[in-house]
Design an enzyme around this catalytic site. Structure first.
Site, PDB file in Angstrom:
ATOM      1  CG  ASN A   1      -1.929   1.222   1.315  1.00  0.00           C
ATOM      2  OD1 ASN A   1      -1.783   1.795   0.432  1.00  0.00           O
ATOM      3  ND2 ASN A   1      -2.450   1.234   2.289  1.00  0.00           N
TER       4      ASN A   1
ATOM      5  CE  LYS B   1      -0.483   3.349   4.627  1.00  0.00           C
ATOM      6  NZ  LYS B   1      -0.209   3.511   6.105  1.00  0.00           N
TER       7      LYS B   1
ATOM      8  CG  HIS C   1      -6.069   2.019   4.688  1.00  0.00           C
ATOM      9  ND1 HIS C   1      -5.558   3.297   5.641  1.00  0.00           N
ATOM     10  CD2 HIS C   1      -5.291   1.034   4.565  1.00  0.00           C
ATOM     11  CE1 HIS C   1      -4.464   2.808   6.187  1.00  0.00           C
ATOM     12  NE2 HIS C   1      -4.236   1.520   5.489  1.00  0.00           N
TER      13      HIS C   1
ATOM     14  CD  GLU D   1      -3.229   5.781   6.338  1.00  0.00           C
ATOM     15  OE1 GLU D   1      -3.308   5.555   4.997  1.00  0.00           O
ATOM     16  OE2 GLU D   1      -2.472   5.217   7.048  1.00  0.00           O
TER      17      GLU D   1
ATOM     18  CD  GLU E   1      -4.099  -2.472   6.856  1.00  0.00           C
ATOM     19  OE1 GLU E   1      -2.934  -2.803   6.376  1.00  0.00           O
ATOM     20  OE2 GLU E   1      -4.680  -1.431   6.707  1.00  0.00           O
TER      21      GLU E   1
ATOM     22  N   GLY F   1       1.816   2.181  10.801  1.00  0.00           N
ATOM     23  CA  GLY F   1       2.816   3.448  10.381  1.00  0.00           C
ATOM     24  C   GLY F   1       3.594   3.877  11.891  1.00  0.00           C
TER      25      GLY F   1
ATOM     26  CB  SER G   1       4.403  -1.761  12.020  1.00  0.00           C
ATOM     27  OG  SER G   1       4.149  -0.395  12.360  1.00  0.00           O
TER      28      SER G   1
HETATM   29  P1  PGA Z   1       2.260   0.450   7.486  1.00  0.00           P
HETATM   30  O1  PGA Z   1       0.983   0.528   6.856  1.00  0.00           O
HETATM   31  O2  PGA Z   1       2.958  -1.180   6.953  1.00  0.00           O
HETATM   32  O3  PGA Z   1       3.247   1.462   6.980  1.00  0.00           O
HETATM   33  O4  PGA Z   1       2.270   0.226   9.167  1.00  0.00           O
HETATM   34  C1  PGA Z   1       0.231  -0.537   6.651  1.00  0.00           C
HETATM   35  C2  PGA Z   1      -1.120  -0.085   5.952  1.00  0.00           C
HETATM   36  O5  PGA Z   1      -1.694   1.173   6.290  1.00  0.00           O
HETATM   37  O6  PGA Z   1      -1.959  -0.853   4.993  1.00  0.00           O
END
Ligand code: PGA
Length: 277
Positions: free
Chosen positions: A36, A38, A120, A122, A190, A196, A236
């Site tokens: 992803n 982003k 997601h 976000e 998630e 993140g 992460s």
């Molecule tokens: P990350 O993000 O691996 O940077 O924690 C995962 C995601 O948001 O899909």
């Protein structure tokens, strides 16, 4: 197939068989790893990512996709390795019309996009997307023939107040109320507190939620969907923790943010493949 690919392949198959045994003979769930990106990257950075992806090994038994910002979907489609699919990071719930700034599943299909990431955290948190809207988007994307990665997960506050399962079940139920056919859905669990932040859920913590979700699906959707649906873990994930997470019986792959922009993504893609002797 090269010797190296073959031996990775066979090892991957052995691990899949082992997992199948653990799940009491449940259907084979192809290991699936997604990136992803982003809102990151430009053409130069994308060229670098494509370069390391082309140089690395993608086990033929695994499925791989990369979630690309919509403006670069076509650019990446033209350059990606053959055995990698691209995913959009969002799409809207109707075919077309006066929806400034949105993209539709039809448009994605026009570019040859097969997957879309929906729900997601976000999108939920920053852009205020509700369970209801995500369910509507999921239903429409599936109707149009796209495959959906449906993201669910609890916040830190929700975890600390013992609501993890309730939140994940509620998010899944919103979709279950709108769709009947789950064959083209992959769920990505998630935990928001792990995204993140560098704080990964431990393999046991992740497995516990995956297991609870699979049981909820068996009771509320069907045993068949519970046995066959793939549940990715995201939050992460790195080359350092992916192998151990991959051994958990209900973890069927990963959704990877930050690390999917780096060469270590190739190690994560191979996390379910046992080392050569
Ligand atoms: P990350 O993000 O691996 O940077 O924690 C995962 C995601 O948001 O899909």
């Amino acid at each position: 197939m090269s010797k190296r690919e073959c031996s990775q392949d066979c090892a991957g198959r052995a691990l899949a068989a082992q997992k199948q045994k653990l799940t009491g003979g449940a259907m084979d769930r192809t290991f699936i790893v997604g990136g992803n990106w982003k809102m990151n990257g430009d053409r130069k950075a994308i060229d670098e990512i494509i370069k390391f992806m082309r140089a690395g090994t993608i086990p033929t038994n695994n499925e791989v996709y990369i979630g690309v910002p919509s403006i670069y979907l076509d650019y990446v489609q033209q350059r990606k390795p053959k055995n990698v699919e691209i995913a959009a990071q969002n799409c809207y719930k109707v075919e077309k019309g006066a929806f400034t700034g949105e993209i539709s599943p039809d448009m994605l299909k026009d570019l040859g996009v097969k997957w879309v990431i929906l729900g997601h955290s976000e999108r939920r948190k920053i852009f205020g997307e509700s369970d209801e809207l995500i369910a509507e988007k999921t239903a429409h994307a599936l109707e149009k023939g796209l495959k959906v990665i449906l993201c669910v997960g609890e916040t830190l506050d929700e975890r600390e107040t013992g609501q993890t399962n309730a939140v994940v079940f509620r998010q899944t139920k919103a979709v279950a109320d709108k769709i009947k056919d789950w064959r083209n859905v992959v769920i990505a669990y998630e935990p928001v507190w792990a995204i993140g932040t560098g704080k990964t859920a431990s393999p046991e913590q992740a497995q516990e939620v995956h297991d609870a979700l699979r049981k909820w699906i068996a009771e509320n959707i069907s045993k068949e969907v519970a046995d066959t649906i793939r549940i990715q873990y995201g939050g992460s994930v790195t080359a350092g923790n992916a192998k151990e997470l991959a051994t958990q019986k209900d973890i069927d792959g990963f959704l990877v943010g930050g690390a999917s922009l780096k060469p270590e993504f190739m190690e994560i893609i191979n996390a379910n493949v046992k080392a050569e002797k």
